[in-house]
Design a protein around this motif. Structure first.
Motif, PDB file in Angstrom:
ATOM      1  N   GLU A  66       1.138  -1.258   0.452  1.00 37.39           N
ATOM      2  CA  GLU A  66       0.190   0.291   0.084  1.00 37.39           C
ATOM      3  C   GLU A  66       0.957   1.303  -0.097  1.00 37.39           C
ATOM      4  O   GLU A  66       0.822   2.037   1.047  1.00 37.39           O
ATOM      5  N   LEU A  67       1.793   1.449  -0.952  1.00 37.69           N
ATOM      6  CA  LEU A  67       2.067   2.798  -1.831  1.00 37.69           C
ATOM      7  C   LEU A  67       2.258   3.051  -2.837  1.00 37.69           C
ATOM      8  O   LEU A  67       1.482   2.622  -3.162  1.00 37.69           O
ATOM      9  N   ALA A  68       2.780   4.075  -2.572  1.00 33.28           N
ATOM     10  CA  ALA A  68       2.314   5.116  -3.665  1.00 33.28           C
ATOM     11  C   ALA A  68       2.961   4.413  -5.435  1.00 33.28           C
ATOM     12  O   ALA A  68       4.477   3.968  -5.482  1.00 33.28           O
ATOM     13  N   GLY A  69       2.064   4.638  -6.684  1.00 33.78           N
ATOM     14  CA  GLY A  69       3.644   4.316  -7.522  1.00 33.78           C
ATOM     15  C   GLY A  69       4.626   4.906  -7.300  1.00 33.78           C
ATOM     16  O   GLY A  69       4.509   6.006  -7.435  1.00 33.78           O
ATOM     17  N   GLU A  70       5.235   4.389  -8.488  1.00 30.85           N
ATOM     18  CA  GLU A  70       6.499   5.239  -8.484  1.00 30.85           C
ATOM     19  C   GLU A  70       7.012   5.182  -7.591  1.00 30.85           C
ATOM     20  O   GLU A  70       7.118   7.031  -8.365  1.00 30.85           O
ATOM     21  N   VAL A  85       3.379 -16.849  -1.414  1.00 29.06           N
ATOM     22  CA  VAL A  85       2.276 -17.281  -1.820  1.00 29.06           C
ATOM     23  C   VAL A  85       1.466 -16.681  -3.256  1.00 29.06           C
ATOM     24  O   VAL A  85       0.816 -17.544  -3.866  1.00 29.06           O
ATOM     25  N   ALA A  86       2.199 -15.306  -3.392  1.00 28.88           N
ATOM     26  CA  ALA A  86       1.513 -14.880  -5.106  1.00 28.88           C
ATOM     27  C   ALA A  86       2.936 -14.104  -5.557  1.00 28.88           C
ATOM     28  O   ALA A  86       3.049 -13.145  -5.660  1.00 28.88           O
ATOM     29  N   PRO A  87       3.715 -15.049  -6.339  1.00 26.00           N
ATOM     30  CA  PRO A  87       4.907 -14.548  -6.842  1.00 26.00           C
ATOM     31  C   PRO A  87       4.752 -13.757  -7.717  1.00 26.00           C
ATOM     32  O   PRO A  87       5.518 -12.389  -7.693  1.00 26.00           O
ATOM     33  N   PHE A  88       3.737 -13.570  -8.102  1.00 29.33           N
ATOM     34  CA  PHE A  88       3.397 -13.014  -9.418  1.00 29.33           C
ATOM     35  C   PHE A  88       2.988 -11.764  -9.058  1.00 29.33           C
ATOM     36  O   PHE A  88       2.944 -10.760  -9.830  1.00 29.33           O
ATOM     37  N   ARG A  89       1.796 -11.677  -8.436  1.00 31.05           N
ATOM     38  CA  ARG A  89       1.462 -10.531  -7.523  1.00 31.05           C
ATOM     39  C   ARG A  89       2.058  -9.452  -7.283  1.00 31.05           C
ATOM     40  O   ARG A  89       2.739  -8.691  -7.169  1.00 31.05           O
ATOM     41  N   VAL A  90       2.787 -10.217  -6.587  1.00 22.71           N
ATOM     42  CA  VAL A  90       4.188  -9.630  -5.555  1.00 22.71           C
ATOM     43  C   VAL A  90       5.906  -8.578  -7.709  1.00 22.71           C
ATOM     44  O   VAL A  90       5.433  -7.084  -6.458  1.00 22.71           O
ATOM     45  N   LEU A  91       5.170  -9.022  -7.769  1.00 23.66           N
ATOM     46  CA  LEU A  91       6.645  -8.849  -9.116  1.00 23.66           C
ATOM     47  C   LEU A  91       5.517  -7.397  -9.710  1.00 23.66           C
ATOM     48  O   LEU A  91       6.179  -6.853  -9.888  1.00 23.66           O
ATOM     49  N   ALA A  92       4.292  -7.794  -9.829  1.00 23.10           N
ATOM     50  CA  ALA A  92       2.715  -6.904 -10.223  1.00 23.10           C
ATOM     51  C   ALA A  92       3.402  -5.403  -9.668  1.00 23.10           C
ATOM     52  O   ALA A  92       3.444  -4.054 -10.004  1.00 23.10           O
ATOM     53  N   GLU A  93       3.344  -5.179  -8.016  1.00 24.67           N
ATOM     54  CA  GLU A  93       3.417  -4.830  -6.996  1.00 24.67           C
ATOM     55  C   GLU A  93       4.875  -4.017  -6.868  1.00 24.67           C
ATOM     56  O   GLU A  93       4.920  -2.735  -7.435  1.00 24.67           O
ATOM     57  N   ALA A  94       6.145  -4.337  -7.307  1.00 26.44           N
ATOM     58  CA  ALA A  94       7.483  -3.907  -8.035  1.00 26.44           C
ATOM     59  C   ALA A  94       7.019  -3.638  -8.634  1.00 26.44           C
ATOM     60  O   ALA A  94       7.540  -2.487  -8.419  1.00 26.44           O
ATOM     61  N   TYR A  95       6.779  -3.430  -9.918  1.00 28.92           N
ATOM     62  CA  TYR A  95       6.204  -2.925 -11.169  1.00 28.92           C
ATOM     63  C   TYR A  95       5.925  -1.631 -10.753  1.00 28.92           C
ATOM     64  O   TYR A  95       6.340  -0.868 -11.332  1.00 28.92           O
ATOM     65  N   ARG A  96       5.033  -1.601 -10.070  1.00 27.41           N
ATOM     66  CA  ARG A  96       4.084  -0.235 -10.419  1.00 27.41           C
ATOM     67  C   ARG A  96       4.909   0.415  -9.172  1.00 27.41           C
ATOM     68  O   ARG A  96       5.005   2.069  -9.377  1.00 27.41           O
ATOM     69  N   VAL A  97       4.975   0.247  -7.955  1.00 34.91           N
ATOM     70  CA  VAL A  97       6.050   0.650  -7.253  1.00 34.91           C
ATOM     71  C   VAL A  97       7.108   1.278  -7.842  1.00 34.91           C
ATOM     72  O   VAL A  97       7.840   2.666  -7.764  1.00 34.91           O
ATOM     73  N   ARG A  99       9.799   3.354  -9.955  1.00 33.17           N
ATOM     74  CA  ARG A  99       9.995   4.561 -11.212  1.00 33.17           C
ATOM     75  C   ARG A  99       9.836   4.474 -12.434  1.00 33.17           C
ATOM     76  O   ARG A  99      11.412   3.446 -12.749  1.00 33.17           O
ATOM     77  N   PRO A 100       9.913   4.976 -13.643  1.00 33.19           N
ATOM     78  CA  PRO A 100      10.760   5.180 -14.599  1.00 33.19           C
ATOM     79  C   PRO A 100      11.495   4.776 -14.280  1.00 33.19           C
ATOM     80  O   PRO A 100      12.689   5.835 -13.864  1.00 33.19           O
ATOM     81  N   GLY A 101      12.535   3.700 -14.984  1.00 30.73           N
ATOM     82  CA  GLY A 101      13.849   3.639 -14.791  1.00 30.73           C
ATOM     83  C   GLY A 101      14.622   2.686 -13.819  1.00 30.73           C
ATOM     84  O   GLY A 101      15.786   2.674 -13.427  1.00 30.73           O
ATOM     85  N   GLY A 102      13.680   2.848 -13.223  1.00 27.77           N
ATOM     86  CA  GLY A 102      14.024   2.352 -11.673  1.00 27.77           C
ATOM     87  C   GLY A 102      14.488   0.464 -11.824  1.00 27.77           C
ATOM     88  O   GLY A 102      14.377  -0.706 -13.269  1.00 27.77           O
ATOM     89  N   THR A 103      14.923  -0.111 -10.927  1.00 29.85           N
ATOM     90  CA  THR A 103      15.147  -1.530 -11.105  1.00 29.85           C
ATOM     91  C   THR A 103      14.842  -2.812 -10.140  1.00 29.85           C
ATOM     92  O   THR A 103      14.615  -1.663  -9.001  1.00 29.85           O
ATOM     93  N   LEU A 104      14.734  -3.837 -10.384  1.00 31.82           N
ATOM     94  CA  LEU A 104      14.121  -4.631  -9.775  1.00 31.82           C
ATOM     95  C   LEU A 104      15.629  -5.694  -9.028  1.00 31.82           C
ATOM     96  O   LEU A 104      15.262  -6.404 -10.761  1.00 31.82           O
ATOM     97  N   ALA A 105      15.742  -6.237  -8.055  1.00 35.27           N
ATOM     98  CA  ALA A 105      16.341  -7.405  -8.881  1.00 35.27           C
ATOM     99  C   ALA A 105      15.793  -8.088  -7.376  1.00 35.27           C
ATOM    100  O   ALA A 105      15.668  -7.698  -6.020  1.00 35.27           O
ATOM    101  N   PHE A 106      16.309  -9.353  -7.555  1.00 36.94           N
ATOM    102  CA  PHE A 106      15.449 -10.128  -6.642  1.00 36.94           C
ATOM    103  C   PHE A 106      16.652 -11.642  -6.832  1.00 36.94           C
ATOM    104  O   PHE A 106      17.367 -11.876  -7.550  1.00 36.94           O
ATOM    105  N   SER A 107      17.177 -11.982  -5.636  1.00 35.38           N
ATOM    106  CA  SER A 107      17.108 -13.333  -5.742  1.00 35.38           C
ATOM    107  C   SER A 107      16.489 -15.208  -5.367  1.00 35.38           C
ATOM    108  O   SER A 107      15.923 -14.494  -4.513  1.00 35.38           O
ATOM    109  N   VAL A 108      16.821 -16.029  -5.993  1.00 33.02           N
ATOM    110  CA  VAL A 108      16.260 -16.986  -5.596  1.00 33.02           C
ATOM    111  C   VAL A 108      17.827 -18.004  -5.438  1.00 33.02           C
ATOM    112  O   VAL A 108      18.083 -17.579  -6.102  1.00 33.02           O
ATOM    113  N   PRO A 109      16.983 -19.221  -4.409  1.00 35.81           N
ATOM    114  CA  PRO A 109      18.218 -20.033  -4.129  1.00 35.81           C
ATOM    115  C   PRO A 109      17.770 -21.217  -5.158  1.00 35.81           C
ATOM    116  O   PRO A 109      17.038 -21.647  -5.826  1.00 35.81           O
TER     117      PRO A 109
END
Length: 177
Positions: A66-70, A85-97, A99-109
């Motif tokens: 529940e944070l402002a977009g971009e 539980v909902a990894p695709f929803r998490v990725l969608a939220e990451a995209y939403r918050v 800013r344009p040009g921003g970076t999403l970085a994650f790690s998985v074992p």
């Protein structure tokens, strides 16, 4: 930085590598999804300095941010996406918050050195991200024979002492256009 959390070396190693991989810099606004003991949040705080900010959201709430977009320069998720539980929803939220040009970085074992599966590239593009980058990281850690029924013993073992253990993770970096 006024944090008094002790991070186990196992998680600290991967958290610091993820923050560096993402290119977190002074003044950045960073969101840590799946934040728990601070393995990502604490090194991010060191990098952003007094000019930046780091917000941590627990894994149970990561799909309903529940944070402002971009509003963030970087969104991080260290060794947590695979248990959400909902990894695709998490990725969608990451995209939403982001800013344009921003970076999403994650790690998985991952069990061993591997190339990312093609569906990950396709998924990233479908979600709107571009320029996917991947890095395989392997770390040598110490452990003793684990007693799966003792959380205290596990924590003590992960903090050092014992035999060598290899741990591996796939790091993924995506840019929001």
């Amino acid at each position: 930085m006024n944090e008094s959390v002790a991070v186990m070396p196992f998680y600290d190693t991967f958290g610091r590598r993820l923050v560096a991989w993402a290119g977190v810099a002074g003044g950045d606004r960073v969101l840590d999804l799946g934040s728990s003991q601070g393995s990502v949040r604490l090194p991010a705080l060191e990098r952003v300095g007094a000019e930046g900010a780091v917000v941590g959201i627990d894994a149970t709430n990561a799909a309903q941010v529940e944070l402002a977009g971009e509003s963030f320069d970087v969104v991080l998720c260290g060794l947590a996406l695979h248990v959400m539980v909902a990894p695709f929803r998490v990725l969608a939220e990451a995209y939403r918050v982001l800013r344009p040009g921003g970076t999403l970085a994650f790690s998985v074992p991952v069990p061993e050195a591997m190339t990312p599966p093609p569906p990950l590239d396709e998924l990233a593009q479908r979600m709107g991200f571009t320029d996917p980058e991947y890095s395989f990281e392997e770390v040598h850690l110490l452990y003793d024979a684990l007693d799966p029924f003792s959380r205290r013993r596990f924590r003590a073992q992960m903090q050092g002492g014992g035999s060598t253990m290899d741990a591996s993770a796939l790091f993924v970096k995506l840019i929001r256009p």
